[in-house]
Motif scaffolding. Structure first.
Motif, mmCIF file in Angstrom:
data_model
loop_
_atom_site.group_PDB
_atom_site.id
_atom_site.type_symbol
_atom_site.label_atom_id
_atom_site.label_comp_id
_atom_site.label_asym_id
_atom_site.label_seq_id
_atom_site.Cartn_x
_atom_site.Cartn_y
_atom_site.Cartn_z
ATOM 1 N N LEU A 37 0.847 -1.190 0.000
ATOM 2 C CA LEU A 37 0.000 0.000 0.000
ATOM 3 C C LEU A 37 0.886 1.245 0.000
ATOM 4 O O LEU A 37 2.050 1.193 0.375
ATOM 5 N N ARG A 38 0.278 2.379 -0.396
ATOM 6 C CA ARG A 38 1.049 3.615 -0.475
ATOM 7 C C ARG A 38 0.451 4.668 0.444
ATOM 8 O O ARG A 38 -0.770 4.891 0.402
ATOM 9 N N GLU A 82 -8.636 5.236 3.728
ATOM 10 C CA GLU A 82 -9.321 5.052 2.458
ATOM 11 C C GLU A 82 -8.408 5.490 1.329
ATOM 12 O O GLU A 82 -7.526 6.336 1.505
ATOM 13 N N ASP A 83 -8.648 4.882 0.177
ATOM 14 C CA ASP A 83 -7.824 5.157 -1.000
ATOM 15 C C ASP A 83 -8.335 6.408 -1.707
ATOM 16 O O ASP A 83 -9.523 6.516 -2.044
ATOM 17 N N ARG A 84 -7.418 7.365 -1.926
ATOM 18 C CA ARG A 84 -7.755 8.560 -2.710
ATOM 19 C C ARG A 84 -6.683 8.722 -3.770
ATOM 20 O O ARG A 84 -5.566 9.151 -3.453
ATOM 21 N N GLY A 85 -7.007 8.359 -4.989
ATOM 22 C CA GLY A 85 -6.064 8.512 -6.098
ATOM 23 C C GLY A 85 -4.825 7.652 -5.944
ATOM 24 O O GLY A 85 -3.723 8.076 -6.289
ATOM 25 N N GLY A 86 -4.994 6.443 -5.417
ATOM 26 C CA GLY A 86 -3.856 5.531 -5.305
ATOM 27 C C GLY A 86 -3.058 5.664 -4.020
ATOM 28 O O GLY A 86 -2.165 4.860 -3.755
ATOM 29 N N GLY A 138 5.669 15.506 -2.516
ATOM 30 C CA GLY A 138 4.639 15.732 -3.524
ATOM 31 C C GLY A 138 3.868 14.452 -3.782
ATOM 32 O O GLY A 138 4.059 13.453 -3.069
ATOM 33 N N PRO A 139 2.980 14.393 -4.804
ATOM 34 C CA PRO A 139 2.155 13.210 -5.066
ATOM 35 C C PRO A 139 2.982 11.995 -5.476
ATOM 36 O O PRO A 139 2.497 10.864 -5.398
ATOM 37 N N GLN A 140 4.222 12.213 -5.942
ATOM 38 C CA GLN A 140 5.069 11.089 -6.324
ATOM 39 C C GLN A 140 6.024 10.691 -5.207
ATOM 40 O O GLN A 140 6.993 9.973 -5.430
ATOM 41 N N THR A 141 5.767 11.186 -3.995
ATOM 42 C CA THR A 141 6.618 10.868 -2.844
ATOM 43 C C THR A 141 5.753 10.213 -1.784
ATOM 44 O O THR A 141 4.818 10.824 -1.261
ATOM 45 N N VAL A 158 9.486 6.035 -1.791
ATOM 46 C CA VAL A 158 9.589 6.540 -3.166
ATOM 47 C C VAL A 158 9.612 8.052 -3.102
ATOM 48 O O VAL A 158 8.701 8.669 -2.539
ATOM 49 N N VAL A 159 10.678 8.640 -3.624
ATOM 50 C CA VAL A 159 10.829 10.097 -3.617
ATOM 51 C C VAL A 159 10.809 10.590 -5.051
ATOM 52 O O VAL A 159 11.660 10.196 -5.852
ATOM 53 N N ASN A 160 9.809 11.403 -5.364
ATOM 54 C CA ASN A 160 9.659 11.951 -6.706
ATOM 55 C C ASN A 160 9.654 10.847 -7.761
ATOM 56 O O ASN A 160 10.272 10.963 -8.825
ATOM 57 N N GLY A 161 8.961 9.765 -7.436
ATOM 58 C CA GLY A 161 8.836 8.633 -8.340
ATOM 59 C C GLY A 161 10.023 7.695 -8.334
ATOM 60 O O GLY A 161 10.023 6.686 -9.045
#
Lengths: 168, 388
Positions: A37-38, A82-86, A138-141, A158-161
């Protein structure tokens, strides 16, 4: 102490090494077997020098949970995700007897007003740590982990993808 | 008095010769026996060539070990976690298996050194598991777990080495626990904290050392740690005696605990019936407890003089107790502390080097006179040994 008693103590140490550390490692491995999970992170001190090469971070879920934590509520505090946008976010505080699909339990002491999900650092190679210092949340971190019995077992950051768990 | 290659005799050989001469003059050894001892020591003396070889070998071995550690560190991230953990666990088990073998052969020093290494490897393993799985938690728990292993290892050893490690781990985890529970900040916010906390823990160790006579290692190690912690309390108390402070006890529960432990220890000393130790213990207690509750109602001058007199009396009593126990080093240490305290007193009161100098000369003359009088008095009082 007789030689046989000394020998028994040394054999007990061998057994303790195998049982304690083998068992501990087994528990941690098993905790990471579930679905990956993320959870998003925010604002961190890239290197805490006193802890070696650890990236320190704060889960967004901690801030969300603290906003929902009722004063004087049951301890340990439990929260539904809950999951919001992954990415997983805290949706509500769970009272006694309540449950939901994904639960995180705070490990903060009963007297504390804060929330602690037991995850705030990630060991990273020194060569990678320098590049992490220049990245903003951010969203990719996010952290990647498995949740079992209300506890988050971290697997990756995961930092910046870019995954920090994989090789350079 | 020269060895094979013509160099001057070693300090050790000079000391041995002096002792042999003294024993021969006292009629304890014949000339033939002294010659036999010299021949035996000469035969078992290490040769210079062997020393150089073993020294070079040790440096080489150390360089290899450090090199291996450096290479492993440089490639740490590339090494799979399973390999790291497996290798470390195998090393830990290997150290214990070797310790078992050497214990069976009666080579207890090697056994203890291997167990010492194991104590360090346990800490390393805890750190490695935390690093591998990115765990975080109160650090005192890791040290407490290592302390359990260290105590078990120390329990089977006759020597004090492993006991020292176990005590260090236990005290370290206790300290970290206090810090984690935010108690350290509370204790040391009070001026008494530096007295009551180390003093109480030190007395617990001293009392425990007196009870663990069945385990020689712990009985040797615990009093040393206890004395070290009590010394911290003594120096903190010395600071309180030097300047006026509030007389109220900011830590009443801890102070009561310190007082109770002090009373228990004095009772134990009293039961030993060694007068010098009883007097020394009582003076240390008066100095430390008095320092914890010293009142602002005492004028600054009275406070300083009282503290000075108590300190010198305490060190004098400790010097006598050390002399009675046969420790020349401790006797010299405590008398040196008296000298240091006199210098500090002059600098505090006089604040002038010239006057301090004359005062020290006068004080030194007094001390020399006391020492001479003591020496003459003991020569008169102590009966001469009966001739053979």
């Amino acid at each position: 102490m007789s030689p046989s008693a000394r020998r028994a103590l040394l054999l007990a140490l061998v057994a303790a090494d195998l049982l304690v550390f083998g068992g501990w490692i087994g528990v941690e491995q098993f905790a990471r077997k579930g679905a990956q999970l993320r959870l998003p992170v925010e604002g961190y001190d890239p290197r805490d020098l006193l802890s070696g090469h650890y990236v320190r971070f704060r889960l967004v879920a901690v801030r969300e949970a603290e906003a929902l934590l009722p004063p004087g509520g049951p301890r340990p505090a439990r929260f539904c995700l809950e999951d919001r946008g992954g990415l997983l976010h805290v949706s509500r505080h769970l009272g006694d007897g309540e449950d939901c699909k994904l639960v995180l339990t705070s490990t903060a002491p009963a007297a504390s007003r804060g929330v602690d999900f037991g995850v705030d650092r990630f060991y990273v190679d020194e060569r990678k740590a320098a590049s992490v210092a220049s990245v903003a949340a951010g969203p990719q971190t996010y952290v990647v982990g498995a949740i079992a019995a209300g506890r988050l077992a971290i697997v990756d950051l995961v930092v910046n993808g870019r995954s920090l768990a994989r090789g350079p | 008095m020269h060895d094979l290659i013509g160099c001057p005799a070693s300090v050790g050989r000079v000391k041995l010769e002096k002792k042999l001469e003294a024993w021969r003059a006292a009629g304890l050894l014949t000339e033939a026996q002294a010659a036999a001892i010299r021949a035996h020591e000469q035969a078992h003396q290490g040769h210079a060539g062997r020393w150089v070889a073993s020294g070079l070998g040790a440096v080489g071995g150390l360089a290899i070990v450090i090199g291996i550690i450096s290479i492993i560190s440089a490639n740490w991230s590339e090494i799979p976690a399973a390999l790291k953990i497996g290798a470390l666990l195998a090393t830990m088990i290997g150290a214990l298996v070797l310790a078992l073998r050497f214990a069976a052969q009666g080579r207890t020093l090697v056994r203890d050194l291997l167990l010492l290494g194991h104590d360090g490897l346990v800490l390393a393993m805890i750190g490695l598991v935390a690093q591998t799985f990115h765990l975080h938690g109160a650090p005192w728990r890791g040290l407490a777990l290592a302390a359990v292993f260290a105590v078990v290892a120390a329990a089977q050893s006759e020597g004090a080495l492993l006991s020292h490690v176990a005590i260090g781990y236990v005290l370290g985890s206790f300290w970290m626990f206090l810090d984690h529970a935010d108690l350290l900040r509370r204790y040391f916010a009070s001026e008494q904290g530096f007295i009551v906390l180390p003093g109480s823990v030190g007395l617990v160790l001293l009392l425990a050392g007196g009870r663990l006579r069945g385990h020689a290692g712990a009985a040797a190690a615990l009093p040393k740690w206890g004395a070290a912690l009590v010394s911290v309390a003594v120096f903190a108390a010395a600071w309180r005696w030097s300047e006026p402070h509030s007389g109220r006890a900011a830590l009443p529960t801890l102070f009561a605990l310190l007082a109770a432990l002090t009373a228990l220890y004095l009772v134990e000393l009293a039961l030993s019936r060694r007068r010098a130790r009883i007097v020394a213990g009582a003076l240390v207690a008066a100095f430390v407890l008095g320092g914890a509750i010293v009142s602002r109602s005492l004028g600054e001058g009275t406070l300083r003089v009282t503290g000075f007199v108590l300190f010198c009396a305490m060190c004098g009593a400790l010097a006598m107790a050390a002399a009675e126990a046969g420790s020349r080093r401790l006797t010299n240490l405590f008398t040196l502390l008296i000298a240091a305290r006199i210098l500090v007193l002059y600098l505090e009161l006089v604040r002038n080097l010239m006057t301090t100098g004359f005062g020290l000369i006068l004080t030194g003359l007094v001390f020399c006179a006391v020492a001479y009088g003591w020496w003459r008095l003991r020569a008169v009082v102590a009966p001469a040994p009966e001739p053979r």
